[in-house]
Design a protein around this motif. Structure first.
Motif, mmCIF file in Angstrom:
data_model
loop_
_atom_site.group_PDB
_atom_site.id
_atom_site.type_symbol
_atom_site.label_atom_id
_atom_site.label_comp_id
_atom_site.label_asym_id
_atom_site.label_seq_id
_atom_site.Cartn_x
_atom_site.Cartn_y
_atom_site.Cartn_z
ATOM 1 N N ASN A 207 49.597 44.063 72.359
ATOM 2 C CA ASN A 207 50.179 42.728 72.431
ATOM 3 C C ASN A 207 50.730 42.475 73.826
ATOM 4 O OD1 ASN A 207 53.056 41.052 71.110
ATOM 5 N ND2 ASN A 207 50.986 40.263 71.171
ATOM 6 N N TRP A 249 46.369 37.758 72.805
ATOM 7 C CA TRP A 249 46.763 36.783 73.824
ATOM 8 C C TRP A 249 45.490 36.197 74.429
ATOM 9 C CZ3 TRP A 249 51.342 37.582 77.686
ATOM 10 C CH2 TRP A 249 52.539 37.583 76.989
ATOM 11 N N HIS A 275 51.347 38.961 62.656
ATOM 12 C CA HIS A 275 52.145 38.262 61.639
ATOM 13 C C HIS A 275 51.879 36.774 61.514
ATOM 14 C CE1 HIS A 275 54.541 37.321 65.225
ATOM 15 N NE2 HIS A 275 54.532 38.630 65.487
ATOM 16 N N HIS A 276 51.265 36.169 62.542
ATOM 17 C CA HIS A 276 51.023 34.722 62.391
ATOM 18 C C HIS A 276 49.538 34.402 62.423
ATOM 19 C CE1 HIS A 276 50.551 33.991 66.855
ATOM 20 N NE2 HIS A 276 51.192 35.135 66.858
ATOM 21 N N TYR A 418 57.373 46.791 60.950
ATOM 22 C CA TYR A 418 56.800 46.389 62.243
ATOM 23 C C TYR A 418 57.866 46.625 63.301
ATOM 24 C CZ TYR A 418 55.359 43.140 65.970
ATOM 25 O OH TYR A 418 55.055 42.585 67.182
ATOM 26 N N HIS A 420 58.973 47.646 67.609
ATOM 27 C CA HIS A 420 58.603 47.242 68.980
ATOM 28 C C HIS A 420 58.921 48.304 70.029
ATOM 29 C CE1 HIS A 420 58.448 43.203 67.260
ATOM 30 N NE2 HIS A 420 57.844 42.786 68.357
HETATM 31 O O1 REL Z 1 56.387 40.670 69.388
HETATM 32 C C1 REL Z 1 55.804 39.902 68.662
HETATM 33 O O2 REL Z 1 55.505 40.195 67.512
HETATM 34 C C2 REL Z 1 55.415 38.556 69.174
HETATM 35 O O3 REL Z 1 55.935 38.322 70.423
HETATM 36 C C3 REL Z 1 53.937 38.451 69.262
HETATM 37 O O4 REL Z 1 53.381 38.982 68.158
HETATM 38 C C4 REL Z 1 53.455 37.049 69.406
HETATM 39 O O5 REL Z 1 52.454 36.769 68.536
HETATM 40 C C5 REL Z 1 53.004 36.783 70.794
HETATM 41 O O6 REL Z 1 52.132 37.793 71.175
HETATM 42 C C6 REL Z 1 52.387 35.474 70.997
HETATM 43 O O7 REL Z 1 51.715 34.875 70.251
#
Ligand code: REL
Length: 845
Positions: A207, A249, A275-276, A418, A420
């Motif tokens: 990501n 992206w 997630h989206h 999930y 980070h």
């Molecule tokens: O950390 C995250 O989960 C979000 O920032 C990203 O999933 C998000 O979808 C981003 O990349 C942009 O669309």
């Protein structure tokens, strides 16, 4: 006697504990069944200049053949010999490596049926594998090394576990970790089982992949195609992961290259979407092909078709389908989002799943991510059917937001997390370098696991590099979370370093990783600035800057010692992050010093302004080093991420040096400056004379850098001897606060009495008064005395100073070769030190 016996018992227990500890340590990455010695009943993967062929069943999963190719190549890297891969016929003689999945490999099934191999504990299990040497398995065949899996990934892991035990690091390609060669490699006799993992789906999310990963991928592979993804899949599998949220992206995994999804499925990678991005449709596909509003209440037909295409595309693949809906992109839905509508969306999405697969919806694994605002919907009562996995989330900063209520009814779909290691968002992106310390990752994920979250563990790894170590830790922990405790975490780092750089360098490399991640976890490099640490209190800023600098020095030292073959890997995994982050600490510290001194109108501010500029430039040179020099430029663009110049949460378009201030320094001629007595002494670097007097033939010159502190001052030409009364002298202006008889120490270089032992003389006086003549080396002082070894000749004279105020000290030389370095005047408070007190302040007369 009793004490002796007790000592013996204690030492035997300690020895045993040590043995157990080393076995446990070695077992971390295997090494339990590979040996470099030919043991009775063992199996030679390679020996006597030949390798056993690898036999797979053509009817097994196609991914087995693909991974067998990697495995064969691993054997070649280790032994120098390429095993043949056979698919259809058992060789009639010799030895064979038999690789396959229970129920899919006829020879393994035959061995089991004939009672030669026990696979009963593998049947129906998830990702379990068995490694066993079987003697005389088939007629004519002397021995088989069986690598069997309970399922496709069980078999794949059986091969890759063995590769790892033979010394092929999961990072051999991704971080240029060298593979040690051995002519002979054996598998020990015995039955070695790798149990099923504790967490079902274990993976990463690529990501925020621009500009670094994106730039590198386009240059290296021409895009996010299956050639690139094959490398990602391989890395995940070698670390016994199985799950991926692909890069999104501006990228669409299935749409960019239809081979991506097919290959993932073949190799056993379970692809899901973030997630989206419901039903396997990447966010950018809506931009590419969608029409109308991203709003189910207004545009249900188009959205249904859109999602149906997504489901059609992946219906034959092993996947975990993302359900639910967020706003367009990584956004919340509009205010007042209707929970009933969201629940209907999930119901309708499940209808699509069922229709496309021809099965009940609950037969396809699904996930609903409670990311950001979605957790609020959940808290307000939104629910999805029981079979859907609820993916809980951290707050993007590695702190888990919600865990299952231990007293609540169990949720059949299970829970995921999930997490980070990289984030784009407020209060500030962190996407450049590794800032995750495994202690916190472990503590939070242990909390998570202890609350029953074991269905999916997925972590946002940004560009993948340079998150190598935390990725390994996360996936190792996902496999077997209970293996870790608060006391053995560093052992993981050491074992990991041993796997990359060898045992000898592992401890120190691990210490450096452990400390740099601790430092980066305190504050991300993107958030760090001149105000983060206190300049005033506890000497805080200087201490942290020094600590980071010391760590970098240690890393550089190790880099120098470590054999060349490890250097590229070591630089990527250890040295670069420490060095580059330490440089930022240097820079922001210099900014802070610059601002502080400039506010005081202190000209030293200018020095710190220069330091800021140097660090800023070095940061960009470090980028060039990583991108173009490490591994001959293999990782070009990997360090393209901007990290200096942030002003709000989002990254700046261009790097920008922090503002520094310069103070105008009025040029005061030396003649107007006087030294000021303070704290009971005056210390003068000899080069700071107020007046130098020579003759037509003799001149004074400063030799910069000579000597123990600033420089040396002497007369030239060196073969020109002054006449007895020649005015060849230096003069120093001093403002005394006190009066008394003061000791004046003149520190000169250790020039010897080369002139037939006569020695070299200077005359010293105050205010034009009577001179005292000192011969600095007239007496024979032995061929070598300590004064020569400690590099200074210290002479002293006493002088009465009867009035406070301005006085002039004159030092006149009577021979050439006297090199003056420093003058110390003890007015009652001079303390002993090796270099002599630092120079006193100078003020305008
Ligand atoms: O950390 C995250 O989960 C979000 O920032 C990203 O999933 C998000 O979808 C981003 O990349 C942009 O669309």
């Amino acid at each position: 006697n009793y004490t002796y016996v007790r000592k013996m018992i204690i030492s035997s227990v300690l020895a045993l504990a040590f043995v157990c500890l080393s076995i446990a340590t070695m077992a971390q990455y295997g090494h339990t069944y590979v040996s470099l010695d030919d043991e009775v009943g063992g199996f030679a993967i390679s020996g006597d200049h030949q390798t056993a062929p690898i036999l797979i069943d053509a009817d097994d999963y196609p991914g087995i053949a693909a991974v067998a190719g990697w495995f064969a190549n691993d054997i070649k890297m280790v032994t120098g010999q390429s095993p043949e891969i056979l698919q259809s016929e058992m060789p009639g003689t010799g030895q064979v490596v038999l690789v396959g999945t229970i129920g899919k490999n006829k020879w393994i099934d035959q061995l089991a049926a004939e009672g030669k191999l026990d696979v009963s504990d593998l049947k129906g299990q998830w990702e379990k594998s068995l490694t066993q040497v079987v003697e005389h398995p088939f007629s004519g065949v002397e021995k088989a090394l069986v690598l069997a899996g309970s399922d496709k990934r069980g078999t794949i892991y059986a091969m890759l576990n063995l590769s790892r035990e033979m010394g092929v690091s999961p990072w051999y390609w991704w971080a240029d970790v060298p593979v040690d060669q051995h002519e002979a490699v054996y598998v020990r006799p015995g039955r070695f089982v790798t149990e099923s993992p504790k967490v079902k789906y274990r993976g990463i999310f690529l990501n925020d992949e621009e500009p670094a990963l994106g730039g590198w991928v386009r240059e290296t592979f021409g895009g996010f195609n299956h050639n690139f993804y094959e490398k990602v899949f391989e890395l995940i599998l070698r670390q016994r992961g199985n799950f991926l949220w692909p890069a999104m992206w501006g990228k669409a995994f299935y749409d960019d290259d239809p081979e991506n999804g097919r290959l993932a499925d073949e190799l056993g990678i379970v692809v899901s979407t973030s997630h989206h991005e419901p039903l396997g449709k990447a966010h950018v596909e809506w931009d590419r092909y969608g029409s109308g509003a991203w709003d189910y209440s207004k545009n249900p037909k188009v959205l249904t078709d859109f999602w149906t295409q997504g489901m059609e595309r992946m219906k034959d693949y092993e996947t975990v389908v993302t359900v639910g809906m967020r706003g367009d992109g990584d956004e919340a839905m509009s205010e007042g989002t209707n929970i009933a509508l969201l629940e209907k969306i999930v119901r309708d999405q499940r209808k699509i799943i069922s229709k496309v697969t021809g099965k009940k919806a609950e037969e396809t694994p699904q996930v609903w991510a409670l990311y950001k605002e979605v957790q609020d919907y959940y808290d307000k009562g939104m629910r999805v059917p029981d079979d859907v996995t609820l993916l809980l989330c951290d707050d993007n900063w590695g702190n888990v937001r919600k865990l299952p209520d231990l007293n609540a009814q169990s949720h059949p779909g299970g829970f995921g997390m999930y997490y980070h290691f990289d984030y784009v968002g407020g209060p500030r992106n962190y996407k450049w370098i590794n800032v995750s310390q495994i202690q916190r990752v472990w503590e939070q994920m242990n909390l998570t696991y202890s609350h029953g979250v074991d269905r999916i563990w997925v972590v946002n790894v940004g560009d993948l590099k340079p998150m190598e170590y935390p990725i390994s830790f996360f996936l190792d922990m996902a496999w077997e979370p209970t293996r870790f405790n608060a006391q053995n975490l560093l052992q993981h780092t050491e074992d990991w370093c041993a796997e990359q750089f060898g045992e000898k360098y592992a401890k120190e490399a691990a210490r450096i990783i452990n400390l740099y991640t601790k430092y980066n976890h305190r504050v991300t490099p993107e958030l760090l600035n001149a105000k983060t640490y206190s300049l005033e209190n506890y000497n805080e800023f200087e201490r942290v800057r020094n600590d980071y600098r010391d760590l970098t020095l240690d890393a550089l030292r190790l880099y120098n010692f470590i054999p060349n073959k490890y250097k590229d890997a070591f630089d990527q995994l250890v040295l670069f992050p420490a060095n580059a982050c330490s440089n930022l600490y240097e820079m922001y510290y210099a900014v802070a010093k610059n601002h502080q001194l400039a506010a005081e109108n202190n000209p030293k501010a200018n020095h710190w302004a220069d330091v800021v500029k140097a660090c800023y430039d070095r940061d960009s040179l470090l980028t060039v080093h990583y991108n173009q020099q490490i591994a001959d430029g293999k990782w070009n663009h990997t360090m393209d991420q901007i990290r200096i110049g942030y002003t709000y949460w989002q990254e700046p378009r261009q790097r920008k040096m922090p503002q520094v201030k310069r103070v105008d320094v009025p040029v005061v001629p030396n003649e107007e400056l006087v030294f000021k007595e303070a704290e009971g002494y005056v210390s003068i670097e000899a080069e700071n004379f107020q007046l130098s007097q020579g003759t037509e033939k003799i001149r004074w010159e400063v030799i910069p850098g000579l000597g123990k502190t600033a420089s040396g001052v002497t007369t030239f030409p060196q073969n020109e001897y002054p006449l007895e009364n020649d005015p060849v002298y230096l003069e120093y202006a001093i403002n005394f606060e006190s009066t008394g008889e003061f000791d004046v120490q003149v520190l000169v270089s250790t020039t010897l009495n080369f002139n037939a032992n006569k020695g070299l003389r200077y005359a010293i006086s105050f205010d034009g008064g009577e001179e005292q003549i000192i011969n600095i080396n007239g007496a024979y002082r032995g061929e070598l005395g300590e004064w020569q070894a400690t590099r200074i000749n210290q002479t002293s004279t006493k002088h009465p100073i009867e009035k406070a105020g301005l006085h002039r000290l004159r030092i006149r030389v009577l021979e050439p070769g006297i090199v003056l370095q420093k003058i110390l005047i003890d007015t009652g408070g001079l303390k002993p030190s090796y270099l002599g007190a630092p120079q006193s302040k100078r003020i305008k007369q």
